[in-house]
Design a protein around this motif. Sequence first.
Motif, PDB file in Angstrom:
ATOM      1  N   TRP A  27      -1.678 -57.461  39.304  1.00 16.17           N
ATOM      2  CA  TRP A  27      -3.110 -57.723  39.231  1.00 16.17           C
ATOM      3  C   TRP A  27      -3.993 -56.556  39.676  1.00 16.17           C
ATOM      4  CZ3 TRP A  27      -4.436 -61.723  36.391  1.00 16.17           C
ATOM      5  CH2 TRP A  27      -3.558 -62.805  36.286  1.00 16.17           C
ATOM      6  N   ALA A  28      -3.446 -55.492  40.208  1.00 15.43           N
ATOM      7  CA  ALA A  28      -4.290 -54.400  40.717  1.00 15.43           C
ATOM      8  C   ALA A  28      -5.142 -53.790  39.608  1.00 15.43           C
ATOM      9  CB  ALA A  28      -3.440 -53.331  41.392  1.00 15.43           C
ATOM     10  N   LEU A  29      -4.528 -53.434  38.494  1.00 13.42           N
ATOM     11  CA  LEU A  29      -5.286 -52.833  37.404  1.00 13.42           C
ATOM     12  C   LEU A  29      -6.284 -53.812  36.812  1.00 13.42           C
ATOM     13  CD1 LEU A  29      -2.555 -50.739  35.592  1.00 13.42           C
ATOM     14  CD2 LEU A  29      -4.620 -49.884  36.708  1.00 13.42           C
ATOM     15  N   ARG A  30      -5.890 -55.064  36.693  1.00 14.04           N
ATOM     16  CA  ARG A  30      -6.811 -56.062  36.134  1.00 14.04           C
ATOM     17  C   ARG A  30      -8.051 -56.212  37.005  1.00 14.04           C
ATOM     18  NH1 ARG A  30      -6.334 -60.679  32.644  1.00 14.04           N
ATOM     19  NH2 ARG A  30      -8.477 -61.360  32.357  1.00 14.04           N
ATOM     20  N   ILE A  31      -7.871 -56.226  38.306  1.00 16.11           N
ATOM     21  CA  ILE A  31      -9.008 -56.345  39.222  1.00 16.11           C
ATOM     22  C   ILE A  31      -9.938 -55.148  39.064  1.00 16.11           C
ATOM     23  CG2 ILE A  31      -9.659 -56.279  41.665  1.00 16.11           C
ATOM     24  CD1 ILE A  31      -7.098 -58.041  42.137  1.00 16.11           C
ATOM     25  N   ARG A  43     -15.138 -65.375  43.702  1.00 15.77           N
ATOM     26  CA  ARG A  43     -14.955 -66.442  42.716  1.00 15.77           C
ATOM     27  C   ARG A  43     -15.093 -65.924  41.285  1.00 15.77           C
ATOM     28  NH1 ARG A  43     -16.530 -72.395  43.558  1.00 15.77           N
ATOM     29  NH2 ARG A  43     -16.299 -71.559  45.636  1.00 15.77           N
ATOM     30  N   ALA A  44     -16.100 -65.102  41.044  1.00 18.22           N
ATOM     31  CA  ALA A  44     -16.307 -64.543  39.706  1.00 18.22           C
ATOM     32  C   ALA A  44     -15.171 -63.595  39.330  1.00 18.22           C
ATOM     33  CB  ALA A  44     -17.647 -63.822  39.641  1.00 18.22           C
ATOM     34  N   LEU A  45     -14.677 -62.856  40.295  1.00 22.71           N
ATOM     35  CA  LEU A  45     -13.557 -61.950  40.039  1.00 22.71           C
ATOM     36  C   LEU A  45     -12.297 -62.728  39.699  1.00 22.71           C
ATOM     37  CD1 LEU A  45     -12.475 -59.089  39.893  1.00 22.71           C
ATOM     38  CD2 LEU A  45     -12.273 -59.091  42.388  1.00 22.71           C
ATOM     39  N   ARG A  46     -12.044 -63.808  40.422  1.00 20.29           N
ATOM     40  CA  ARG A  46     -10.895 -64.666  40.119  1.00 20.29           C
ATOM     41  C   ARG A  46     -10.991 -65.199  38.699  1.00 20.29           C
ATOM     42  NH1 ARG A  46     -10.260 -69.578  43.273  1.00 20.29           N
ATOM     43  NH2 ARG A  46      -8.445 -69.851  41.967  1.00 20.29           N
ATOM     44  N   ALA A  47     -12.158 -65.674  38.306  1.00 19.87           N
ATOM     45  CA  ALA A  47     -12.357 -66.224  36.962  1.00 19.87           C
ATOM     46  C   ALA A  47     -12.188 -65.138  35.902  1.00 19.87           C
ATOM     47  CB  ALA A  47     -13.728 -66.878  36.855  1.00 19.87           C
ATOM     48  N   PRO A  54      -6.062 -67.361  44.937  1.00 19.20           N
ATOM     49  CA  PRO A  54      -6.901 -66.700  45.946  1.00 19.20           C
ATOM     50  C   PRO A  54      -6.108 -65.789  46.883  1.00 19.20           C
ATOM     51  CG  PRO A  54      -7.463 -69.024  45.810  1.00 19.20           C
ATOM     52  CD  PRO A  54      -6.250 -68.809  44.944  1.00 19.20           C
ATOM     53  N   SER A  55      -4.906 -66.203  47.250  1.00 16.28           N
ATOM     54  CA  SER A  55      -4.110 -65.381  48.166  1.00 16.28           C
ATOM     55  C   SER A  55      -3.688 -64.066  47.509  1.00 16.28           C
ATOM     56  CB  SER A  55      -2.881 -66.148  48.649  1.00 16.28           C
ATOM     57  OG  SER A  55      -2.061 -66.505  47.554  1.00 16.28           O
ATOM     58  N   ALA A  59      -4.885 -60.306  48.648  1.00  9.56           N
ATOM     59  CA  ALA A  59      -3.900 -59.260  48.948  1.00  9.56           C
ATOM     60  C   ALA A  59      -4.198 -57.994  48.152  1.00  9.56           C
ATOM     61  CB  ALA A  59      -2.489 -59.755  48.642  1.00  9.56           C
ATOM     62  N   ARG A  60      -4.488 -58.139  46.858  1.00  6.75           N
ATOM     63  CA  ARG A  60      -4.778 -56.972  46.029  1.00  6.75           C
ATOM     64  C   ARG A  60      -6.095 -56.320  46.436  1.00  6.75           C
ATOM     65  NH1 ARG A  60      -0.926 -56.801  46.426  1.00  6.75           N
ATOM     66  NH2 ARG A  60       0.409 -58.127  45.253  1.00  6.75           N
ATOM     67  N   VAL A  61      -7.112 -57.128  46.698  1.00  9.08           N
ATOM     68  CA  VAL A  61      -8.395 -56.584  47.131  1.00  9.08           C
ATOM     69  C   VAL A  61      -8.201 -55.787  48.415  1.00  9.08           C
ATOM     70  CG1 VAL A  61     -10.605 -57.269  48.148  1.00  9.08           C
ATOM     71  CG2 VAL A  61      -9.911 -58.188  45.941  1.00  9.08           C
ATOM     72  N   ASN A  62      -7.419 -56.308  49.340  1.00  9.47           N
ATOM     73  CA  ASN A  62      -7.151 -55.576  50.584  1.00  9.47           C
ATOM     74  C   ASN A  62      -6.452 -54.250  50.310  1.00  9.47           C
ATOM     75  OD1 ASN A  62      -8.344 -57.590  52.103  1.00  9.47           O
ATOM     76  ND2 ASN A  62      -6.405 -58.566  52.637  1.00  9.47           N
TER      77      ASN A  62
END
Length: 108
Positions: A27-31, A43-47, A54-55, A59-62
């Motif tokens: 998920w790093a590149l997708r984020i 929430r918008a990023l998850r969608a 969420p976990s 983790a990736r955001v961190n």
Amino acid sequence: MSDDPAMLRVGGQRPIMALLELLGRRWALRILWELRDGPLTSRALRAAAGGLAPSVLQARVNDLRGAQLLALRADGYGLTPLGRELLEVFTPMYMFSDRWAEAMPRDS
């Protein structure tokens, strides 16, 4: 620290290897890609990223915040100058992907 770029290390690795390992995490590149047009709330990023857990998002955001590629701002998570620079590197790959997809056999 040496001024010789060949001696640079990030987490004990050569910078390119450390960056590839970071970007290879799920998920790093997708984020990073989903933040290309501007900041998003969690929430918008998850969608936008397809509803990842969420976990996993946290983790990736961190990881990406620790790498100084994104930051938490008043309006949500956004790319840092380094994060924007990294996405600029991906623009040619994004354009190539369209040409590559056209060359691939079509699904029946």
